[in-house]
Design a protein around this motif. Sequence first.
Motif, PDB file in Angstrom:
ATOM      1  N   TYR A 411      44.180  36.693  43.975  1.00 15.02           N
ATOM      2  CA  TYR A 411      43.503  37.522  42.973  1.00 15.02           C
ATOM      3  C   TYR A 411      44.028  37.171  41.590  1.00 15.02           C
ATOM      4  N   ASP A 415      41.699  41.256  36.416  1.00 11.44           N
ATOM      5  CA  ASP A 415      40.587  41.896  37.109  1.00 11.44           C
ATOM      6  C   ASP A 415      40.778  43.404  37.135  1.00 11.44           C
ATOM      7  N   GLU A 419      37.736  44.691  41.553  1.00 10.65           N
ATOM      8  CA  GLU A 419      37.675  43.238  41.615  1.00 10.65           C
ATOM      9  C   GLU A 419      38.893  42.675  42.344  1.00 10.65           C
ATOM     10  N   SER A 423      39.028  40.541  45.861  1.00 12.69           N
ATOM     11  CA  SER A 423      39.697  39.233  45.897  1.00 12.69           C
ATOM     12  C   SER A 423      40.795  39.197  46.947  1.00 12.69           C
TER      13      SER A 423
END
Length: 549
Positions: A411, A415, A419, A423
């Motif tokens: 990730y 984000d 999000e 991820s």
Amino acid sequence: TCTVTYKPITYTITYNLGGGSVSGNPSSYTIETNTITLKNPTKTGYTFTGWTGSNGTTPQTTVTIPKGSTGNKTYTANYKANTYQIKYNSNGGAGTMSNSTHTYGESKALSTNTFTRDGYTFQGWSTEEDSTTVEYTNGESITNLTSEDGEIINLYAVWKINTYTVNLTVLNGTIDGETSKSITHGSNTTFTVNPSTGYSNPTVSCTNSQKGSISGSTVTVSNVTNDTTCTVTYKVLTGADTIISKYTENNTEGLIKLEQPATAQTPELVEYRYSGSNDVVKNYVNFNNELWRIIGVFEVDDGTGNYENRIKIIREIDIGSYSWDTNELLYNGDYGINQWGESGTYNGADLMRLLNPGYSGVNGSLYWNRESGTCYNGSKNSTTVCDFTSMGLTNDSKSMIEDSKWYIGRYSSSDTPQEVYISERSNSTDSSLQNEDGVVRTTFSIGKIALMYASDYGYASSGCRNKGETLNNYDDEACSSTNWLYKNQRNWFLSPCMMRLCAVYENGNLEYGGFPSVDYPVYPALYLTFNVKITSGTGTSSDPYELSL
């Protein structure tokens, strides 16, 4: 002068009516009587075909006695029995039945019923549509239906709606009121039930393909079409059930409900998380004779594809500062490998082996085994003495932990919480470093203990989780002051971030933490077994939840 006077002779008229009836025909006449036209008789179930007798042997329907006639007269009425058809009507049923032909006075049985009607029992026949009164029984021999010759007589099926018995039993609970009820076809009925102490999550099953449901304390058996016995089964009230039951739209516990989208590794899931500041969130729990915190209740894959509602907890105080991973080799600048679980010949991150069972050597299962030994705490396999004899896991605590699937997709700190969540559960790995160290990066690992996710940290902030804020901007006071997972010190996360790893910094931001060999404070996180129960407590730091199996 003598006058002779004659009076007319009176002649009789005799009628043989043969069971019929007529009015208005004279019984006598004289030669002076005006022409008489006989009126024709009627006879129930028969058609008059004519008079015979004084008028001859051929029946005549028009017979006159002209004026000037003489002599006694005798007339016999002649009839023909009426023939009629009976038409059978299903009256809401299904099927077909042909008309039957009958002659009046003839003893002939009605056709046997072949109509069917779902949920009803045939009773007999009636000449009235939708009547509940039976005039003729099934297959009855009849002689007395009256009609005009050639007429169609309608008989309608008489139906009685079926009545069924619904019985209810309750396992691990009680029934208030009746346990058995009689209801008509297609109707619904309800019962009131309550669980015994320590039980919840009821299910309803019914025999004969009937459908039952439960809402609160009300059991509803719907559209009953058969006798049935329904059973309500209350399951043991798990700790996950207890936490979920505390969730309402505006609860004061700090609980939120999230409906997470499907990801590359997970289906759509429902989560119950704690979000808010320490003075709001009531998520303290006594585990391992220490204070831990409940991150939330999650639908967890046990590693075999079976999902269970489990409580996820994290230790309130760190167990010390240790490397995520370290090594003496030249690759990755001697700073370790950002792969948490085992992969090929790689035994997994040093920190993973410290926390989980089944490992030996430096870091080898020391925390899990409640032992002391040597732990990694820097680059190039730098070590320190570590002692978990008083803070490692007790046997009782270990019995409350099960294997879980931990997601280690790559990730980015730039984000938002959702999000990052997606991820972490993606199939994206850190292939750039894989080319250098030769360790294949995996997207998940099966184990008992790990670390919190970066998404856990992001969602824990009630001030920022819904505002589109990225985790590398969580230094805002609105983010950190409303985040019970913010510790005002650096600490590790589970999944790889960007090129290596990310960590929480003192200001609250999630930032690129650099090399896995850095020694940051470690806060173990784990999923309790699905059947762990909460036996007491209110979730505050002074009255934490107590657990048992």
